[in-house]
Design an enzyme around this catalytic site. Structure first.
Site, PDB file in Angstrom:
ATOM      1  N   ASN A   7       0.875  -1.176   0.000  1.00  0.00           N
ATOM      2  CA  ASN A   7       0.000   0.000   0.000  1.00  0.00           C
ATOM      3  C   ASN A   7       0.910   1.223   0.000  1.00  0.00           C
ATOM      4  O   ASN A   7       1.531   1.530   1.008  1.00  0.00           O
ATOM      5  CB  ASN A   7      -0.896  -0.018   1.251  1.00  0.00           C
ATOM      6  CG  ASN A   7      -1.705   1.258   1.390  1.00  0.00           C
ATOM      7  OD1 ASN A   7      -1.752   2.079   0.477  1.00  0.00           O
ATOM      8  ND2 ASN A   7      -2.349   1.420   2.542  1.00  0.00           N
ATOM      9  N   TRP A   8       0.962   1.884  -1.149  1.00  0.00           N
ATOM     10  CA  TRP A   8       1.877   3.034  -1.269  1.00  0.00           C
ATOM     11  C   TRP A   8       1.335   4.293  -0.613  1.00  0.00           C
ATOM     12  O   TRP A   8       2.036   5.283  -0.511  1.00  0.00           O
ATOM     13  CB  TRP A   8       2.189   3.290  -2.758  1.00  0.00           C
ATOM     14  CG  TRP A   8       3.336   2.468  -3.245  1.00  0.00           C
ATOM     15  CD1 TRP A   8       3.802   1.302  -2.700  1.00  0.00           C
ATOM     16  CD2 TRP A   8       4.188   2.758  -4.360  1.00  0.00           C
ATOM     17  NE1 TRP A   8       4.883   0.843  -3.405  1.00  0.00           N
ATOM     18  CE2 TRP A   8       5.144   1.721  -4.440  1.00  0.00           C
ATOM     19  CE3 TRP A   8       4.232   3.778  -5.317  1.00  0.00           C
ATOM     20  CZ2 TRP A   8       6.131   1.693  -5.420  1.00  0.00           C
ATOM     21  CZ3 TRP A   8       5.215   3.747  -6.300  1.00  0.00           C
ATOM     22  CH2 TRP A   8       6.150   2.713  -6.351  1.00  0.00           C
ATOM     23  N   LYS A   9       0.073   4.262  -0.195  1.00  0.00           N
ATOM     24  CA  LYS A   9      -0.545   5.461   0.410  1.00  0.00           C
ATOM     25  C   LYS A   9      -0.308   6.651  -0.545  1.00  0.00           C
ATOM     26  O   LYS A   9      -0.295   6.455  -1.751  1.00  0.00           O
ATOM     27  CB  LYS A   9      -0.014   5.675   1.823  1.00  0.00           C
ATOM     28  CG  LYS A   9      -0.140   4.384   2.658  1.00  0.00           C
ATOM     29  CD  LYS A   9       0.098   4.545   4.120  1.00  0.00           C
ATOM     30  CE  LYS A   9      -0.079   3.184   4.808  1.00  0.00           C
ATOM     31  NZ  LYS A   9       0.048   3.260   6.268  1.00  0.00           N
ATOM     32  N   HIS A  85      -9.477   1.310   4.956  1.00  0.00           N
ATOM     33  CA  HIS A  85      -8.167   1.421   5.611  1.00  0.00           C
ATOM     34  C   HIS A  85      -8.303   2.337   6.822  1.00  0.00           C
ATOM     35  O   HIS A  85      -9.098   3.273   6.819  1.00  0.00           O
ATOM     36  CB  HIS A  85      -7.131   1.983   4.627  1.00  0.00           C
ATOM     37  CG  HIS A  85      -5.744   1.910   5.173  1.00  0.00           C
ATOM     38  ND1 HIS A  85      -5.237   2.879   6.012  1.00  0.00           N
ATOM     39  CD2 HIS A  85      -4.780   0.963   5.058  1.00  0.00           C
ATOM     40  CE1 HIS A  85      -4.006   2.529   6.357  1.00  0.00           C
ATOM     41  NE2 HIS A  85      -3.708   1.374   5.795  1.00  0.00           N
ATOM     42  N   GLU A  87      -6.644   4.730   7.843  1.00  0.00           N
ATOM     43  CA  GLU A  87      -6.472   6.168   7.590  1.00  0.00           C
ATOM     44  C   GLU A  87      -7.738   6.749   6.972  1.00  0.00           C
ATOM     45  O   GLU A  87      -8.077   7.910   7.213  1.00  0.00           O
ATOM     46  CB  GLU A  87      -5.236   6.391   6.715  1.00  0.00           C
ATOM     47  CG  GLU A  87      -3.959   6.172   7.523  1.00  0.00           C
ATOM     48  CD  GLU A  87      -2.806   5.529   6.775  1.00  0.00           C
ATOM     49  OE1 GLU A  87      -2.758   5.602   5.534  1.00  0.00           O
ATOM     50  OE2 GLU A  87      -1.942   4.926   7.449  1.00  0.00           O
ATOM     51  N   GLU A 154      -5.632  -4.962  10.351  1.00  0.00           N
ATOM     52  CA  GLU A 154      -4.607  -3.952  10.590  1.00  0.00           C
ATOM     53  C   GLU A 154      -4.851  -3.318  11.959  1.00  0.00           C
ATOM     54  O   GLU A 154      -5.727  -2.448  12.088  1.00  0.00           O
ATOM     55  CB  GLU A 154      -4.652  -2.878   9.494  1.00  0.00           C
ATOM     56  CG  GLU A 154      -4.295  -3.411   8.119  1.00  0.00           C
ATOM     57  CD  GLU A 154      -3.594  -2.368   7.259  1.00  0.00           C
ATOM     58  OE1 GLU A 154      -2.666  -2.745   6.540  1.00  0.00           O
ATOM     59  OE2 GLU A 154      -3.957  -1.171   7.311  1.00  0.00           O
ATOM     60  N   GLY A 160       2.643   1.961  10.924  1.00  0.00           N
ATOM     61  CA  GLY A 160       3.677   2.986  10.767  1.00  0.00           C
ATOM     62  C   GLY A 160       4.420   3.287  12.063  1.00  0.00           C
ATOM     63  O   GLY A 160       5.188   4.243  12.144  1.00  0.00           O
ATOM     64  N   SER A 196       3.427  -2.501  10.205  1.00  0.00           N
ATOM     65  CA  SER A 196       4.859  -2.614  10.499  1.00  0.00           C
ATOM     66  C   SER A 196       5.462  -3.947  10.059  1.00  0.00           C
ATOM     67  O   SER A 196       6.312  -4.513  10.754  1.00  0.00           O
ATOM     68  CB  SER A 196       5.115  -2.358  11.991  1.00  0.00           C
ATOM     69  OG  SER A 196       4.707  -1.046  12.338  1.00  0.00           O
ATOM     70  N   GLY A 217       2.884  -1.321   4.248  1.00  0.00           N
ATOM     71  CA  GLY A 217       2.920   0.106   3.952  1.00  0.00           C
ATOM     72  C   GLY A 217       4.327   0.556   3.594  1.00  0.00           C
ATOM     73  O   GLY A 217       4.816   0.331   2.486  1.00  0.00           O
ATOM     74  N   GLY A 218       5.008   1.169   4.557  1.00  0.00           N
ATOM     75  CA  GLY A 218       6.317   1.780   4.313  1.00  0.00           C
ATOM     76  C   GLY A 218       7.315   0.882   3.605  1.00  0.00           C
ATOM     77  O   GLY A 218       8.043   1.334   2.705  1.00  0.00           O
TER      78      GLY A 218
HETATM   79  P1  13P Z   1       3.118   0.148   7.681  1.00  0.00           P
HETATM   80  O1  13P Z   1       3.566  -1.139   7.061  1.00  0.00           O
HETATM   81  O2  13P Z   1       3.888   1.346   7.220  1.00  0.00           O
HETATM   82  O3  13P Z   1       2.979   0.040   9.170  1.00  0.00           O
HETATM   83  O4  13P Z   1       1.622   0.412   7.111  1.00  0.00           O
HETATM   84  C1  13P Z   1       0.695  -0.607   7.183  1.00  0.00           C
HETATM   85  C2  13P Z   1      -0.480  -0.230   6.389  1.00  0.00           C
HETATM   86  O5  13P Z   1      -1.195   0.706   6.711  1.00  0.00           O
HETATM   87  C3  13P Z   1      -0.752  -0.998   5.162  1.00  0.00           C
HETATM   88  O6  13P Z   1      -2.011  -0.723   4.649  1.00  0.00           O
END
Ligand code: 13P
Length: 234
Positions: A7-9, A85, A87, A154, A160, A196, A217-218
């Site tokens: 997920n590149w956000k 998600h 967010e 999640e 994050g 994470s 994510g990251g």
């Molecule tokens: P991180 O892997 O950066 O914690 O993010 C997880 C996420 O929100 C994937 O959708």
């Protein structure tokens, strides 16, 4: 075989996505690799991996300036869309009922929704983790579907943050999700873990019962971080 979804956000450029796709093309894997990228990158050609969006409108069409419909996403050739998600729940006010409407739109347009559920730190501290997960699954997921869906657990406090729940906590959450999905007639639905995930913990997390893959994510932004996750499991 596992599902490894990135997920590149709101990160990256079209050039970075092209580089990532080219780096991934030489990776030997049986796993399904998905990258959920910003809308503007969805038409980037990609043979070996599938692209997905990160959200969509709860409406099918109309006067909703700035929104993107399920049909528009499907037209790009994208196969997946993340829905609910944390967010989007936190910043855009997505509730379980809105997530369900969005998921229905996705399914009606042939997209596979990746529906996210998970508890906040306040909910965890109040001992409500299991209740929040179960109501998230029951209320966010349209059960009257024969089209495949994917669910992602999640834990919102761990995203994050470099934090992960214990293996036992992940197992409890995933077993509850699997049982709830089975009660709803959706047994066998893949359940991803997200928050994470890195190359150093991916294999251990994916060895836990009912963890069918990860949502990253990251660590999905750079191939040096993402490829070790993809190759950490068969
Ligand atoms: P991180 O892997 O950066 O914690 O993010 C997880 C996420 O929100 C994937 O959708």
């Amino acid at each position: 075989m596992k599902i490894i979804a990135g997920n590149w956000k709101m990160n990256g450029t079209q050039q970075q996505l092209k580089t990532m796709i080219s780096d991934l093309s030489s990776v030997e894997t049986q796993n399904t690799v998905i990258l959920c990228v910003p809308f503007t990158m969805l038409t980037t050609p990609s043979d070996k991996i599938s692209l997905g969006a990160q959200d969509l409108s709860r409406h099918t069409h109309g006067a909703f300036t700035g929104q993107i419909s399920a049909q528009m996403i499907a037209e790009t050739g994208a196969k997946y869309v993340i829905i609910g998600h944390s967010e989007c729940r936190q910043y855009n006010g997505d509730t379980n009922s809105i997530v369900r409407q969005k998921a229905t739109n996705a399914l009606n347009n042939g997209l596979i929704p990746i529906i996210c559920v998970g508890e906040t730190m306040d909910e965890k501290q109040a001992g409500k983790t299991m209740a929040v997960i179960e109501s998230g699954v029951r209320e966010s997921i349209p059960s009257d579907t024969s089209t495949p869906i994917i669910v992602a657990y999640e834990p919102r406090w761990a995203i994050g943050a470099g934090l992960t729940p214990t293996a036992a906590e992940i197992a409890d959450a995933h077993n509850l999700i699997a049982k709830t999905l089975s009660d709803m007639g959706l047994g066998g639905t893949p359940i991803l873990y997200g928050a994470s995930v890195k190359g150093s913990n991916a294999a251990e997390i994916m060895s836990i019962s009912n963890v069918d893959g990860v949502l990253v994510g990251g660590a999905s932004l750079k191939s040096d971080d993402f490829i070790p996750i993809i190759t950490s499991v068969k």
